[in-house]
Design a protein around this motif. Structure first.
Motif, mmCIF file in Angstrom:
data_model
loop_
_atom_site.group_PDB
_atom_site.id
_atom_site.type_symbol
_atom_site.label_atom_id
_atom_site.label_comp_id
_atom_site.label_asym_id
_atom_site.label_seq_id
_atom_site.Cartn_x
_atom_site.Cartn_y
_atom_site.Cartn_z
ATOM 1 N N THR A 82 0.219 -0.014 -3.256
ATOM 2 C CA THR A 82 0.124 0.000 -1.794
ATOM 3 C C THR A 82 -1.127 -0.756 -1.315
ATOM 4 O O THR A 82 -1.182 -1.203 -0.176
ATOM 5 C CB THR A 82 0.075 1.445 -1.264
ATOM 6 O OG1 THR A 82 -0.956 2.136 -1.974
ATOM 7 C CG2 THR A 82 1.387 2.174 -1.481
ATOM 8 N N ASP A 83 -2.122 -0.906 -2.203
ATOM 9 C CA ASP A 83 -3.339 -1.624 -1.819
ATOM 10 C C ASP A 83 -3.350 -3.079 -2.292
ATOM 11 O O ASP A 83 -4.348 -3.771 -2.145
ATOM 12 C CB ASP A 83 -4.572 -0.909 -2.396
ATOM 13 C CG ASP A 83 -4.507 -0.804 -3.910
ATOM 14 O OD1 ASP A 83 -3.501 -1.248 -4.510
ATOM 15 O OD2 ASP A 83 -5.461 -0.266 -4.504
ATOM 16 N N ASN B 258 -2.552 4.301 -5.939
ATOM 17 C CA ASN B 258 -1.901 3.316 -5.058
ATOM 18 C C ASN B 258 -0.404 3.234 -5.354
ATOM 19 O O ASN B 258 0.222 2.212 -5.135
ATOM 20 C CB ASN B 258 -2.547 1.939 -5.258
ATOM 21 C CG ASN B 258 -2.294 1.400 -6.653
ATOM 22 O OD1 ASN B 258 -1.718 2.078 -7.501
ATOM 23 N ND2 ASN B 258 -2.696 0.163 -6.900
ATOM 24 N N ARG C 293 3.221 7.306 1.878
ATOM 25 C CA ARG C 293 2.895 6.252 0.904
ATOM 26 C C ARG C 293 3.398 4.887 1.361
ATOM 27 O O ARG C 293 2.703 3.884 1.272
ATOM 28 C CB ARG C 293 3.539 6.540 -0.467
ATOM 29 C CG ARG C 293 2.960 7.694 -1.196
ATOM 30 C CD ARG C 293 1.544 7.375 -1.662
ATOM 31 N NE ARG C 293 0.946 8.541 -2.249
ATOM 32 C CZ ARG C 293 0.580 8.641 -3.517
ATOM 33 N NH1 ARG C 293 0.729 7.621 -4.338
ATOM 34 N NH2 ARG C 293 0.045 9.749 -3.973
#
Ligand code: ADP
Ligand code: TRP
Length: 321
Positions: A185-186, A196, A210
């Motif tokens: 996600t980053d 992440n 998320r």
């Protein structure tokens, strides 16, 4: 062909694990001699919590079963149920050059992330080599991050064969370039240790949180954007049907891609993609005893191959006196 791969039960399995390794393994079930295992001994290098490790092992096994791995069509087991791997690890570690192991970047990466350095963490690649060589695997499907560990296994196998005579098959890595690294996600590699991830079986609000947290840039909706450098698009691509993907790619290129809407669409796509497996997982988790029995039966199968190789190794190096 004998195909083998393992996964650590050190946290909830995520879509990076799924597209990087699990899906490929499951697809080989019909056409190969498939070996799949949960590497709890490796997970001990980072998890020192009895319940977390034990529960993680059952969950990882249930994940594979729910996603369609059929234990009748492959050999599926928990690493520590086959103790032969520890003996082979020791023999291999007497051959593994220090320099080779010292060069492994995953050890340095893990320490940098705060995992306590230990001898086990350092010699992790030797245990992994034993995992692979014990079963005489020909191909090992993994994500890109494991490529160096595969090279270590190949080097050690070659060294053993040179010193003691032909014993081990030299394994080939199986890396699918399309999904070699699923971003988190980053935007970094998705990993259980980076916080992440998008866990495969997360549901409801936590899943929404998320997906909505996937980092994007601040380009306004109507402006053109590059889909190939967009984290959201890279994840979207894994789930969207080809036609829709083309439409969205065009929205990126020509302007009009709204990140918020795309995230909500992605949420539905993920939920649909794993809907059947999610129901299966709940069924398996309702009966952990059955999961355990499946894994114990798998270990019996794995042990037959493991003990044949280990006997040969003992013989070659002079342990059978
Ligand atoms: P993690 O980094 O989340 O702890 P593991 O090291 O247990 O994952 O990896 C299990 C398998 O999944 C390995 O084959 C690994 O290469 C693959 N894998 C892990 N993360 C990714 C990712 N982000 N993209 C592709 N494959 C991945
Ligand atoms: N080291 C691998 C990972 O972190 C897991 C693993 C252990 C493995 N033994 C293996 C993978 C043997 C393939 C083959 O992902």
């Amino acid at each position: 062909m004998r195909i083998l791969s393992g996964i650590q039960p050190s946290g909830k399995l995520h879509i990076g694990n799924y597209f990087g390794m699990m899906k490929t393994m499951i697809s080989h079930m019909e056409n190969s001699d498939l070996y799949v295992f949960i590497v709890d001994l490796h997970a001990l290098t980072s998890v020192h919590d009895r319940d977390r490790l034990a529960q993680g092992t059952i969950e990882a096994a249930a994940d594979f079963l729910a996603l369609g791995l059929d234990p009748e069509k492959c050999t599926f087991w928990v690493q520590s149920d086959v103790p032969e791997v520890c003996e082979l690890t020791w023999v291999l570690s007497t051959l593994a050059p220090m320099g080779l192991i010292e060069r492994c970047h995953s050890y340095k990466d893990k320490i940098a992330k705060g995992i306590t350095p230990s001898h086990g963490l350092f010699s992790y690649p030797v245990l992994m080599a034993a995992d692979i060589l014990l079963y005489q695997a020909e191909r090992v499907p993994v994500g890109k991050d494991q490529k160096q560990h595969l090279e270590v296994a190949r080097d050690i196998a070659q060294k053993f064969n040179n010193e003691f005579g032909e014993t081990f098959v030299i394994p080939e890595p199986g890396i699918d370039e399309k999904t070699a690294t699923v971003p988190g996600t980053d935007g970094q590699k998705m990993s259980k240790s980076y916080d992440n991830t998008i866990p495969i079986f997360l549901d409801g609000k936590p899943m929404k949180k998320r997906v909505m947290a996937i980092q994007t840039d601040a380009t306004p909706v109507e402006e053109p954007k590059n889909p190939d450098t967009c984290n959201l698009f890279q994840i979207f691509k894994l789930f969207a049907p080809a036609e829709r993907l083309e439409e969205v790619r065009n929205l990126y290129i020509n302007g009009g891609a709204a990140y918020g809407h795309l995230k909500l669409e992605l949420l539905d796509l993920i939920s649909d993609y794993f809907a059947e497996a999610r129901a299966e997982k709940a069924r398996f988790l309702a009966d952990p005893g059955e999961v355990r029995n499946i894994m114990k039966r798998g270990a019996e199968k794995a042990r037959v191959k493991a003990s044949t190789t280990l006997e040969l190794v003992r013989d070659r190096v002079g342990l059978n006196y």
